[in-house]
Design a protein around this motif. Structure first.
Motif, PDB file in Angstrom:
ATOM      1  N   ALA A   1       0.977  -1.332  -0.189  1.00 20.85           N
ATOM      2  CA  ALA A   1      -0.106   0.074   0.261  1.00 20.85           C
ATOM      3  C   ALA A   1       1.031   1.354   0.226  1.00 20.85           C
ATOM      4  O   ALA A   1       0.207   2.163  -0.822  1.00 20.85           O
ATOM      5  CB  ALA A   1      -0.629   0.456   0.970  1.00 20.85           C
TER       6      ALA A   1
ATOM      7  N   THR B   1       2.341   1.809  -3.210  1.00 17.83           N
ATOM      8  CA  THR B   1       2.268   2.025  -5.211  1.00 17.83           C
ATOM      9  C   THR B   1       1.401   3.278  -4.395  1.00 17.83           C
ATOM     10  O   THR B   1       0.802   4.120  -5.551  1.00 17.83           O
ATOM     11  CB  THR B   1       0.621   1.071  -4.790  1.00 17.83           C
ATOM     12  N   LEU B   2       0.969   3.900  -2.889  1.00 17.96           N
ATOM     13  CA  LEU B   2       0.274   5.713  -3.529  1.00 17.96           C
ATOM     14  C   LEU B   2       1.447   6.046  -3.453  1.00 17.96           C
ATOM     15  O   LEU B   2       1.397   7.111  -3.830  1.00 17.96           O
ATOM     16  CB  LEU B   2       0.229   5.501  -1.243  1.00 17.96           C
TER      17      LEU B   2
ATOM     18  N   VAL C   1      -7.793   5.473  -5.836  1.00 23.84           N
ATOM     19  CA  VAL C   1      -7.692   3.956  -5.380  1.00 23.84           C
ATOM     20  C   VAL C   1      -8.251   3.956  -7.173  1.00 23.84           C
ATOM     21  O   VAL C   1      -8.154   2.513  -7.944  1.00 23.84           O
ATOM     22  CB  VAL C   1      -8.866   3.685  -5.015  1.00 23.84           C
TER      23      VAL C   1
ATOM     24  N   TYR D   1      -4.798   2.122  -8.046  1.00 24.59           N
ATOM     25  CA  TYR D   1      -4.588   1.348  -6.981  1.00 24.59           C
ATOM     26  C   TYR D   1      -4.619  -0.367  -7.393  1.00 24.59           C
ATOM     27  O   TYR D   1      -4.130  -1.308  -7.348  1.00 24.59           O
ATOM     28  CB  TYR D   1      -4.908   1.806  -5.426  1.00 24.59           C
TER      29      TYR D   1
END
Length: 396
Positions: free
Chosen positions: A118, A121-122, A173, A253
């Motif tokens: 997470a 990726t963010l 997302v 995401y």
């Protein structure tokens, strides 16, 4: 007589409850707990800090909770012994909602793998970087239009600010934003808001303490299941739409996660699957939308309460940025007063006074007391009160 028998049975029940749920040896002290329910109805009714010190315990139903206050003991718990307190307690409400998946309420290998993915990726999509700035500025353009639509009349900004912060998360997302009147988006916001609200009520404490009993309360279980199903259903719709296009494009995401699922197939330690994706997306909304929108509403409140501060902030913004362009992160260095005010709002705003609960993965010593490793018999969850930390550290 019948009355005598009832009294004896009641006494035996209370005595059995006391023996079964008495504080372990060396456990932090705390207030006397009511039979069966423990301190559920007194947890937030009194301040035990002056009576028991910075480390004390409460019994929530059949499970013990340790409360920590003050800078030194929090530093010891979060920093010095942070590895021992890194896990999350698996309460019935959390288990039913997340099904042991996601990134916020998990522990061990699954948490480390999901958290690492997470964060990376963010960050790839600009979280915490200047590259996310256009998305934020565009969303606040829609926010300004929403504010202007009230034509100067009083209104509650809660829904609008939730929409703003949630839409920024949607861009990260889902790869797109929603119009505020979009039926799908409104349903998502309603279900997330209701779920978040329920977790802060006494019903949530009762649900965690007596899950078998609370499931039979008229409408409660059905309402929760309908609420959770609504959130999962909308997220799955977005996932299915993404699966129609190759995830190798890495648009957002979900694309990256679907690609990760394919890459990790067959690995023994793999925790990537679509159910985990659903819960991770849900966690991102829970962690980002409510907290950020609440911070912004605190800012509105403080600006209204201290108009002289608001005037100084506005004067600095007008002098540095003016009225002809939008603000940029590059302006921050030239806005020291505004920057200081924002930090003070974040310090004083009551966002998550108890933070998230932690559980022990080994026996630990805190404040001279022994807190045993969490097991199936006792859930030793640690709630860190950042509000009380600020009160003691800054003396406010």
């Amino acid at each position: 007589s019948v009355y005598f028998l009832i009294i004896v049975l009641y006494f035996l029940h209370d005595f059995s409850d006391f023996v079964k749920n008495r504080r372990p040896h060396g456990f932090p002290p705390g207030p006397w707990a009511l039979p069966v329910v423990g301190n559920i109805f007194t947890e937030i009714a009194r301040n035990y800090l002056s009576v028991y010190g910075n480390v004390y315990s409460l019994r929530i139903g059949q499970k013990w909770t340790v409360v920590l206050n003050g800078f030194e003991v929090l530093k010891e718990a979060l920093v010095t012994q942070g590895d021992s307190l890194a896990d999350r307690p698996l309460g019935p409400l959390i288990v039913e909602r997340s099904q042991g998946r996601g990134v916020i309420t998990t522990s061990g290998h699954i948490w480390r793998q999901q958290r690492r993915f997470a964060l990376s990726t963010l960050k790839y999509f600009g979280f915490g970087k200047k590259s996310l700035e256009p998305v934020i500025l565009e969303e606040f353009t829609h926010c300004a239009e929403e504010f202007r639509s009230f034509k100067g009349k009083p209104f509650n900004p809660r829904v609008t600010m939730m929409n703003v912060t949630a839409n920024i998360i949607c861009s990260l997302v889902f790869g797109h934003r929603f119009e505020y009147n979009d039926e799908k988006f409104r349903k998502l916001m309603w279900n997330i808001g209701e779920s978040f609200h329920f977790q802060r009520t006494i019903w949530a404490e009762l649900y965690n303490a007596f899950p078998g009993l609370m499931k039979y309360f008229p409408g409660l279980q059905q309402k929760l299941q309908k609420n959770w199903a609504g959130v999962r259903g909308l997220i799955r719709e977005e996932i299915n739409e993404h699966k129609k296009i190759s995830s190798e494009q890495r648009r957002d995401y979900i694309d990256c996660y679907l690609n990760e699922i394919q890459m990790n197939k067959g690995n023994d330690d793999n925790t990537f699957d679509e159910e985990n994706l659903v819960n991770c997306v849900w966690d991102l909304f829970v962690a980002g939308s409510e907290t950020t929108s609440t911070t912004l509403r605190w800012a509105f409140l403080f600006m209204a309460k201290y108009p002289e501060i608001q005037e100084k902030v506005q004067a600095e913004i007008d002098r540095v940025i003016g009225q002809s362009r939008q603000p940029s992160m590059e302006d921050r260095v030239n806005l020291p007063y505004t920057d200081a005010v924002i930090h003070e709002i974040q310090r004083m705003g009551n966002i998550a006074p108890l933070s998230l609960p932690h559980s022990t993965n080994r026996d630990v010593q805190l404040g001279g007391y022994t807190i045993p490793k969490t097991d199936n018999d006792i859930m030793n969850s640690l709630k860190y009160s950042y509000l009380k930390l600020l009160s003691s550290f800054f003396s406010v």
